[in-house]
Write an enzyme that holds these catalytic residues in place. Sequence first.
Site, PDB file in Angstrom:
ATOM      1  N   ARG A 158       0.812  -1.220   0.000  1.00  0.00           N
ATOM      2  CA  ARG A 158       0.000   0.000   0.000  1.00  0.00           C
ATOM      3  C   ARG A 158       0.842   1.266   0.000  1.00  0.00           C
ATOM      4  O   ARG A 158       0.396   2.318  -0.458  1.00  0.00           O
ATOM      5  CB  ARG A 158      -1.003  -0.037   1.152  1.00  0.00           C
ATOM      6  CG  ARG A 158      -2.099  -1.091   0.905  1.00  0.00           C
ATOM      7  CD  ARG A 158      -3.057  -1.239   2.073  1.00  0.00           C
ATOM      8  NE  ARG A 158      -2.422  -1.743   3.278  1.00  0.00           N
ATOM      9  CZ  ARG A 158      -2.221  -3.039   3.562  1.00  0.00           C
ATOM     10  NH1 ARG A 158      -2.623  -3.961   2.721  1.00  0.00           N
ATOM     11  NH2 ARG A 158      -1.636  -3.407   4.678  1.00  0.00           N
ATOM     12  N   GLU A 172       3.375  -7.706  13.719  1.00  0.00           N
ATOM     13  CA  GLU A 172       2.566  -7.970  14.906  1.00  0.00           C
ATOM     14  C   GLU A 172       2.040  -9.396  14.920  1.00  0.00           C
ATOM     15  O   GLU A 172       1.637  -9.909  15.945  1.00  0.00           O
ATOM     16  CB  GLU A 172       1.428  -6.959  15.065  1.00  0.00           C
ATOM     17  CG  GLU A 172       0.416  -6.921  13.946  1.00  0.00           C
ATOM     18  CD  GLU A 172       0.771  -5.992  12.800  1.00  0.00           C
ATOM     19  OE1 GLU A 172      -0.157  -5.509  12.137  1.00  0.00           O
ATOM     20  OE2 GLU A 172       1.963  -5.751  12.532  1.00  0.00           O
TER      21      GLU A 172
END
Length: 180
Positions: free
Chosen positions: A63, A100
């Site tokens: 992105r 994460e």
Amino acid sequence: MIDSKEYIKQHVRTVPDWPQAGIQFRDITPLLQDPKVFRALIDIFLARYANANLNYVAGLDARGFILGSVIAYELNLGFVPIRKKGKLPFHTISEEYDLEYGSATVEVHTDACKQGDRVLLVDDLIATGGTMLAGKKLLERLGAEVIEAAVIVDLPELGGSKLIEQSGLKVFTVCDFDGH
């Protein structure tokens, strides 16, 4: 009247439990789908970096490519893609980092920039900061000066922006999401 940063934040979609249970994924695709919102978003970055004396905008896969290439085009700069491992066809250097919810490796072409180039590093979001720090390390290994990390969304509770700033890199975010 709503300010531009709040306007952008209102168009970020939250997708619960994606890509795994417990993750509140902040989806920027609604920002890209609405031309007025997308223009407002890009204008925020252009206003900030119009006089930044940059050589390149580097975007993180994937992105960051969307934002970074538009920003580079509008500022009349070159664009440097930092891709996931195995996607670039020429000589590369790589950097592994933790996410994460896992780990990954990013790469950049060895001729993407050179000693003394000033680079803006762009992505859609900062969570744990691993991707941004890996991109910074790659560009610095090539001799570039990364002047700032720029993102749409910060997730401050995950600590990534703090880690990036502790590394000496300033962070610019359009909006943040605390908690759920």
